[in-house]
Motif scaffolding. Structure first.
Motif, mmCIF file in Angstrom:
data_model
loop_
_atom_site.group_PDB
_atom_site.id
_atom_site.type_symbol
_atom_site.label_atom_id
_atom_site.label_comp_id
_atom_site.label_asym_id
_atom_site.label_seq_id
_atom_site.Cartn_x
_atom_site.Cartn_y
_atom_site.Cartn_z
ATOM 1 N N LEU A 194 -7.172 4.525 -3.005
ATOM 2 C CA LEU A 194 -5.943 3.547 -2.682
ATOM 3 C C LEU A 194 -6.603 2.723 -1.610
ATOM 4 O O LEU A 194 -7.209 2.831 -0.718
ATOM 5 C CB LEU A 194 -4.753 4.574 -2.088
ATOM 6 C CG LEU A 194 -3.782 3.536 -1.494
ATOM 7 C CD1 LEU A 194 -2.614 3.558 -2.409
ATOM 8 C CD2 LEU A 194 -3.497 3.799 -0.111
ATOM 9 N N ASN A 195 -6.160 1.386 -2.038
ATOM 10 C CA ASN A 195 -6.421 0.402 -1.106
ATOM 11 C C ASN A 195 -5.060 -0.555 -0.462
ATOM 12 O O ASN A 195 -4.198 -0.864 -1.491
ATOM 13 C CB ASN A 195 -7.364 -0.776 -1.561
ATOM 14 C CG ASN A 195 -8.526 -0.252 -1.201
ATOM 15 O OD1 ASN A 195 -9.186 -0.362 -0.423
ATOM 16 N ND2 ASN A 195 -9.319 0.410 -2.519
ATOM 17 N N GLY A 222 1.062 -1.169 -0.043
ATOM 18 C CA GLY A 222 -0.067 0.063 0.085
ATOM 19 C C GLY A 222 0.834 1.386 0.109
ATOM 20 O O GLY A 222 0.385 2.156 -0.615
ATOM 21 N N MET A 223 2.010 1.300 0.917
ATOM 22 C CA MET A 223 2.800 2.290 0.928
ATOM 23 C C MET A 223 3.383 2.680 -0.663
ATOM 24 O O MET A 223 3.675 3.868 -1.058
ATOM 25 C CB MET A 223 3.879 2.145 1.895
ATOM 26 C CG MET A 223 3.411 2.605 3.171
ATOM 27 S SD MET A 223 2.646 3.968 3.662
ATOM 28 C CE MET A 223 3.740 5.152 3.199
ATOM 29 N N ALA A 224 3.812 1.693 -1.299
ATOM 30 C CA ALA A 224 4.180 1.778 -2.683
ATOM 31 C C ALA A 224 3.301 2.343 -3.600
ATOM 32 O O ALA A 224 3.575 3.397 -4.424
ATOM 33 C CB ALA A 224 4.576 0.626 -3.366
ATOM 34 N N GLY A 225 1.914 2.365 -3.373
ATOM 35 C CA GLY A 225 0.974 2.862 -4.242
ATOM 36 C C GLY A 225 0.879 4.405 -3.974
ATOM 37 O O GLY A 225 0.739 5.023 -4.489
ATOM 38 N N ILE A 226 0.810 4.602 -2.424
ATOM 39 C CA ILE A 226 0.911 5.910 -1.850
ATOM 40 C C ILE A 226 2.133 7.066 -2.508
ATOM 41 O O ILE A 226 2.166 7.876 -3.210
ATOM 42 C CB ILE A 226 0.942 5.903 -0.517
ATOM 43 C CG1 ILE A 226 -0.375 5.631 0.129
ATOM 44 C CG2 ILE A 226 1.335 7.513 0.116
ATOM 45 C CD1 ILE A 226 -0.646 5.321 1.535
ATOM 46 N N CYS A 227 3.324 6.190 -2.407
ATOM 47 C CA CYS A 227 4.451 7.015 -2.897
ATOM 48 C C CYS A 227 4.374 7.190 -4.478
ATOM 49 O O CYS A 227 4.749 8.019 -4.993
ATOM 50 C CB CYS A 227 5.490 6.174 -2.702
ATOM 51 S SG CYS A 227 5.990 6.233 -0.744
ATOM 52 N N ALA A 228 3.920 6.053 -5.255
ATOM 53 C CA ALA A 228 3.504 6.226 -6.880
ATOM 54 C C ALA A 228 2.608 7.413 -7.071
ATOM 55 O O ALA A 228 2.944 8.207 -7.826
ATOM 56 C CB ALA A 228 2.997 4.927 -7.314
ATOM 57 N N VAL A 239 -8.423 9.338 -2.129
ATOM 58 C CA VAL A 239 -8.855 8.917 -1.013
ATOM 59 C C VAL A 239 -8.348 7.405 -0.647
ATOM 60 O O VAL A 239 -8.208 6.465 -1.674
ATOM 61 C CB VAL A 239 -10.515 8.466 -0.977
ATOM 62 C CG1 VAL A 239 -10.982 7.982 0.422
ATOM 63 C CG2 VAL A 239 -10.938 9.939 -0.860
ATOM 64 N N ASP A 240 -7.813 7.423 0.708
ATOM 65 C CA ASP A 240 -7.221 6.098 0.929
ATOM 66 C C ASP A 240 -8.456 5.185 1.640
ATOM 67 O O ASP A 240 -8.710 5.604 2.841
ATOM 68 C CB ASP A 240 -5.927 6.381 2.142
ATOM 69 C CG ASP A 240 -5.298 4.819 2.311
ATOM 70 O OD1 ASP A 240 -6.403 3.910 2.470
ATOM 71 O OD2 ASP A 240 -4.053 5.042 2.959
#
Length: 415
Positions: A205-206, A89-95, A184-185
């Motif tokens: 994001l999930n 999930g953190m990879a998705g946020i950083c992307a 939205v996460d």
């Protein structure tokens, strides 16, 4: 395969692989371990590279048939246009932040975000991206923080660990008025309890590790484009991706920069594990939400407990938002003891909850917040996020409700 029109949430998900055409009549999409994918004609390979082909794979860093099947499943869950799966999930946020924002841009975000997300904000500041943290339970705070350089607004459906709920609809209206990308996460609520596209979110994001995977057995993340944002208005799309239908520009850039360039790739093995867990998402969310509510109601009446934070309690500050937007309250529950000095002792006396970090496992997990996951943030940040020294966070699992209640009763004796 023929299916009834407008199937329900779980029916749609458990038959997703079959509708997608799994090979040899397989019930589940097989695990594709190949890194390279070949074509009879080089023109077909070129079309995949240039993004003009419908489907197709070239190198597993940008996806495989197995990750694509999971992406399709999450897209259905979120009622979206398309999804990209990431290693975490953190990879998705950083992307999202690092591929869509650049130096000089401004981000407005919730002051109640997950600790690691808050840490990323510090990295963004070092890269010249300004971040303003606001109390998102009031959309007026978001509107007041906007600048000419604001590109994006970021919130969590239910904050971890304080369970604050943003004015989701009000913030969506602000973003719509100003042409901003609304992110939205949805990790804690999950696509089953809340549809972020309904409030105008452009990206959702999930953390697949949590609600969607549900068993603490595989890491993963996903970013879904809801189709609600007009990417032709976004100034930071690279010229190479401003081709064809603008609706695909955002995901194209995220896939090329977040997967191809940064390598935040989900493995086929993890994707398969997460897809299996996703089939029981609704069942688990119904069960854990019911147990969490019963436990929250019981804790709220206990003399050793100063405060309980759970969205479906009438005492919750954003209870009205929860009733308006959520099917149920999810598995996240936090409470504060009247005597913070008893925090560790109570955790140690509990026999069923596992003393571990992580969320949305099938087993109940417990952790003292200020001493662990928010220790690095320091007392000032914790105070701004409403995290007291005696706060205990629970991720409620699938145990029988009466067993958990009995365990908490013995652990709180004398507290």
């Amino acid at each position: 395969m023929t299916t009834p029109q407008n199937p329900s949430f779980t029916t749609q998900i458990v038959h997703a692989d079959r509708r997608g055409g799994a090979e040899q009549g397989a019930i589940h999409q097989p695990v594709h371990t190949s890194v390279q994918y070949g074509y009879d004609k080089v023109e077909d390979l070129i079309a995949v590279f240039q993004g003009t082909a419908k489907g197709g794979f070239n190198y597993a860093r940008q996806g495989t048939p197995t990750t694509a099947a999971l992406e399709s499943m999450v897209t259905q869950m979120e009622n979206g246009r398309g999804t990209i799966a990431f290693a975490t999930g953190m990879a998705g946020i950083c992307a999202i932040f690092l591929t869509l924002l650049k130096a000089g841009d401004h981000l407005v975000a919730s002051q109640f975000v997950f600790g690691n997300t808050n840490s990323v904000f510090g990295t963004l500041a070092d890269l010249g991206i300004e971040v303003t943290l606001v109390d998102v339970t009031n959309a007026a705070n978001v509107a007041a923080a906007l600048r000419p350089t604001t590109r994006m607004v970021f919130v969590e459906t239910i904050a971890n660990p304080g369970t604050q709920i943003p004015d989701l609809q009000g913030i969506g209206a602000v973003c719509q008025e100003h042409g901003l990308l609304y992110v939205v996460d949805n990790t804690v609520a999950s696509p089953y309890l809340f549809q972020a596209e309904s409030v105008g979110a452009g990206l959702v994001l999930n953390s697949l590790t949590k609600s969607i995977g549900g068993q603490g057995a595989a890491l993963g993340g996903a970013v879904t484009d809801t189709g609600r944002y007009d990417w032709s208005r976004y100034p930071n799309i690279f010229a190479a991706y401003r081709k064809g239908d603008p609706k695909g520009w955002g995901l194209q850039q995220l896939r090329k920069k977040g997967l191809r360039d940064m390598g935040a790739t989900l493995s086929s093995q993890a994707a398969h594990q997460l897809a299996l867990g996703a089939e029981t998402l609704a069942l688990r969310m119904d069960r854990t939400s019911a147990t969490a509510l019963a436990l929250a109601q019981w804790l709220e009446q206990h003399p050793a407990v100063a405060r309980v934070l759970y969205p479906m309690l009438p005492s919750h500050p954003q209870h009205a938002f929860a009733q308006k937007h959520l099917k149920a309250g999810s598995w996240l529950l936090s409470f504060e003891l009247r005597d913070p000095g008893q925090c560790l002792a109570v955790c140690n006396r509990l026999q069923l909850p596992i003393k571990a970090t992580g969320l949305a496992d099938t087993r109940t997990l417990i952790i003292p917040v200020a001493h662990t996951i928010f220790w690095e943030a320091g007392p000032q940040v914790r105070a701004a996020m409403g995290i007291a020294d005696g706060m205990i966070r629970l991720s409620v699992g699938l145990e029988e409700t009466q067993d958990l209640l009995a365990d908490f009763a013995q652990a709180l004796q004398g507290a």
